[in-house]
Scaffold this motif. Sequence first.
Motif, mmCIF file in Angstrom:
data_model
loop_
_atom_site.group_PDB
_atom_site.id
_atom_site.type_symbol
_atom_site.label_atom_id
_atom_site.label_comp_id
_atom_site.label_asym_id
_atom_site.label_seq_id
_atom_site.Cartn_x
_atom_site.Cartn_y
_atom_site.Cartn_z
ATOM 1 N N HIS A 162 -1.563 1.146 -6.532
ATOM 2 C CA HIS A 162 -2.654 0.342 -6.839
ATOM 3 C C HIS A 162 -2.567 -0.002 -8.264
ATOM 4 C CE1 HIS A 162 -4.789 3.545 -8.075
ATOM 5 N NE2 HIS A 162 -4.344 4.176 -7.041
ATOM 6 N N HIS A 163 -2.459 1.062 -9.300
ATOM 7 C CA HIS A 163 -2.280 0.702 -10.768
ATOM 8 C C HIS A 163 -1.428 0.195 -11.049
ATOM 9 C CE1 HIS A 163 0.368 3.684 -9.539
ATOM 10 N NE2 HIS A 163 0.991 3.882 -11.112
ATOM 11 N N MET A 164 -0.306 -0.348 -10.389
ATOM 12 C CA MET A 164 0.599 -1.018 -11.397
ATOM 13 C C MET A 164 0.288 -2.563 -11.166
ATOM 14 S SD MET A 164 2.669 0.819 -12.170
ATOM 15 C CE MET A 164 3.991 0.151 -12.196
ATOM 16 N N LEU A 165 -0.483 -3.107 -10.247
ATOM 17 C CA LEU A 165 -1.289 -5.016 -9.710
ATOM 18 C C LEU A 165 -2.698 -4.508 -9.856
ATOM 19 C CD1 LEU A 165 1.617 -5.649 -7.232
ATOM 20 C CD2 LEU A 165 1.665 -5.889 -9.745
ATOM 21 N N PRO A 166 -2.848 -5.636 -9.737
ATOM 22 C CA PRO A 166 -4.416 -6.480 -10.648
ATOM 23 C C PRO A 166 -4.836 -6.553 -8.654
ATOM 24 C CG PRO A 166 -3.529 -8.129 -11.891
ATOM 25 C CD PRO A 166 -2.364 -6.337 -11.696
ATOM 26 N N ALA A 167 -5.836 -5.792 -8.934
ATOM 27 C CA ALA A 167 -6.554 -6.571 -7.243
ATOM 28 C C ALA A 167 -6.049 -8.249 -6.600
ATOM 29 C CB ALA A 167 -8.131 -6.533 -7.108
ATOM 30 N N VAL A 168 -6.574 -9.139 -8.423
ATOM 31 C CA VAL A 168 -6.254 -10.527 -8.036
ATOM 32 C C VAL A 168 -4.986 -10.916 -7.595
ATOM 33 C CG1 VAL A 168 -5.516 -10.819 -10.036
ATOM 34 C CG2 VAL A 168 -6.873 -12.612 -9.471
ATOM 35 N N VAL A 169 -3.654 -9.983 -7.585
ATOM 36 C CA VAL A 169 -2.359 -10.572 -6.707
ATOM 37 C C VAL A 169 -2.955 -10.596 -5.733
ATOM 38 C CG1 VAL A 169 -0.275 -10.313 -7.820
ATOM 39 C CG2 VAL A 169 -1.580 -9.867 -9.191
ATOM 40 N N GLY B 226 1.162 -1.404 -0.433
ATOM 41 C CA GLY B 226 0.119 0.027 -0.191
ATOM 42 C C GLY B 226 1.134 1.504 -0.041
ATOM 43 N N VAL B 227 1.863 1.260 0.738
ATOM 44 C CA VAL B 227 3.022 2.200 0.633
ATOM 45 C C VAL B 227 3.615 2.405 -0.336
ATOM 46 C CG1 VAL B 227 4.764 3.668 2.703
ATOM 47 C CG2 VAL B 227 2.589 2.001 3.287
ATOM 48 N N SER B 228 4.603 1.498 -1.033
ATOM 49 C CA SER B 228 5.026 2.188 -2.395
ATOM 50 C C SER B 228 4.131 2.123 -3.129
ATOM 51 C CB SER B 228 5.915 0.256 -2.392
ATOM 52 O OG SER B 228 5.381 -0.434 -2.847
ATOM 53 N N ARG B 229 5.360 2.836 -4.239
ATOM 54 C CA ARG B 229 4.838 3.204 -5.599
ATOM 55 C C ARG B 229 4.919 2.352 -6.681
ATOM 56 N NH1 ARG B 229 7.219 7.701 -5.389
ATOM 57 N NH2 ARG B 229 8.794 6.787 -7.399
ATOM 58 N N SER B 230 5.858 1.154 -6.561
ATOM 59 C CA SER B 230 6.087 0.564 -7.137
ATOM 60 C C SER B 230 6.989 -0.451 -6.724
ATOM 61 C CB SER B 230 6.475 1.491 -8.695
ATOM 62 O OG SER B 230 7.716 2.033 -8.471
ATOM 63 N N GLY B 231 7.876 -1.537 -7.297
ATOM 64 C CA GLY B 231 8.581 -2.242 -7.144
ATOM 65 C C GLY B 231 7.398 -4.000 -6.447
ATOM 66 N N THR B 232 8.249 -4.333 -6.254
ATOM 67 C CA THR B 232 8.141 -6.267 -5.938
ATOM 68 C C THR B 232 7.620 -6.265 -4.867
ATOM 69 O OG1 THR B 232 10.264 -6.743 -6.067
ATOM 70 C CG2 THR B 232 9.210 -6.518 -8.246
ATOM 71 N N GLY B 233 7.528 -5.614 -3.576
ATOM 72 C CA GLY B 233 6.465 -5.392 -2.768
ATOM 73 C C GLY B 233 6.272 -6.813 -2.063
#
Length: 403
Positions: free
Chosen positions: A156-163, A106-113
């Motif tokens: 949130h826009h970088m990953l779909p909710a299903v992930v 939630g806090v990060s903007r991008s990456g592989t968290g």
Amino acid sequence: MGYVLPVPAAESSPRSARAGTKGAGPRPVPGQDPRVQWVLTLAVIAVGVLTIRPLDVSGRGLAVALLLVINSAALLARGLPVHKVPQPLAIAWLALGVLAAAALIGVSRSGTGYLFAFYLAGHTGYRLGTRPALVIAGLCSLLCGGVLFFHLGPGHHMLPAVVGFVAGAPVLIGIVNRSQDRAVRSALAAAESAERAARAEARSAVLAERGRIARDVHDVLAHSLAGINMQLELADALLDTGDLEKVREVNDKAHGLVKESLKQAQWTVHELREDALPLRESLSAMLESSGHRDALTVTGTVRDVPVHVTRNLLRIAQEALTNAARYAPGGEVRVELEFAAASTTLRVSNGPAARTAKAGAGSGMGLIGMRERVALLDGTVTAGPVTEGQDQGGWRVEAVIPG
């Protein structure tokens, strides 16, 4: 995911005494390498450090950095041995790790968290029981999926909710790996237990064989040597009297005992040889060495008998032949070996003495020893004078072994 479950020292399989190692670590499950676990863990952390943004020392970047540290610590802790981490503490640590993983998404903007959430969920299935593992994995899916579904962070826009909703799915992989590892360890423990039992049985057999050899050597030599010693002491005492005739007589008895002892020792060595002949051939060799060539008669269908049966029948024949030579010198000796359907019978008969018998020390086995040997084989033995037939006036020993 390459997980390895360390085994407590008290539960690890004992190593063979010949290994001579102490303080060694638990044995890993075959097909798994603990180094793989560390490589994957460090790879997830390294990729996270390189890709997760923002990452600095102020504002949101500082929060991301702190969460990254917490996630990394939670992931590195999976290398701790299971027996050193109590279950309540493991549950708290993994639940905190899952919460930190969802917060990092939630806090990060991008990456592989999200990788932290996946790997922590998998390790939860491996380390915890099925019920708490599923609860924490469900919490992981709800938190990560909720962060993405409700757009609670800038990424949130970088990953779909299903992930996010499937972040807890690796718990099933962890549960399967745990079950497989436990099955492998149970199989290893059973195999090592069987090996220990086999070693104990082999040692018991060796000790029993040593005891048998000791009894045979005692039967063959101890009493004969005692008799020889007694005769020599008597000869030494007679020398002071000057009665040379009696000295020669005692000396002859000592010589006879020596020859008899050597003969019995040869039979015993022949019996103990690994390449000893079967029962019929062994009896033939024994009779030939004692001067009774062609004295053996075999009836029935010849068959191989167990080694322990051969051994005891040979010892009985040896004692019977020794007694015949001692108490009926010069008498005719006959040995019968009968193979019936349900038994093997040995008869040793001797005719009356052809010359005067000389008193001497026995071999120490006697009829009692014969009965003890035959009793071990669930058989019977009889011994007594022959009252009729061509050996009338002689002696007969008969041993019957079932099977």
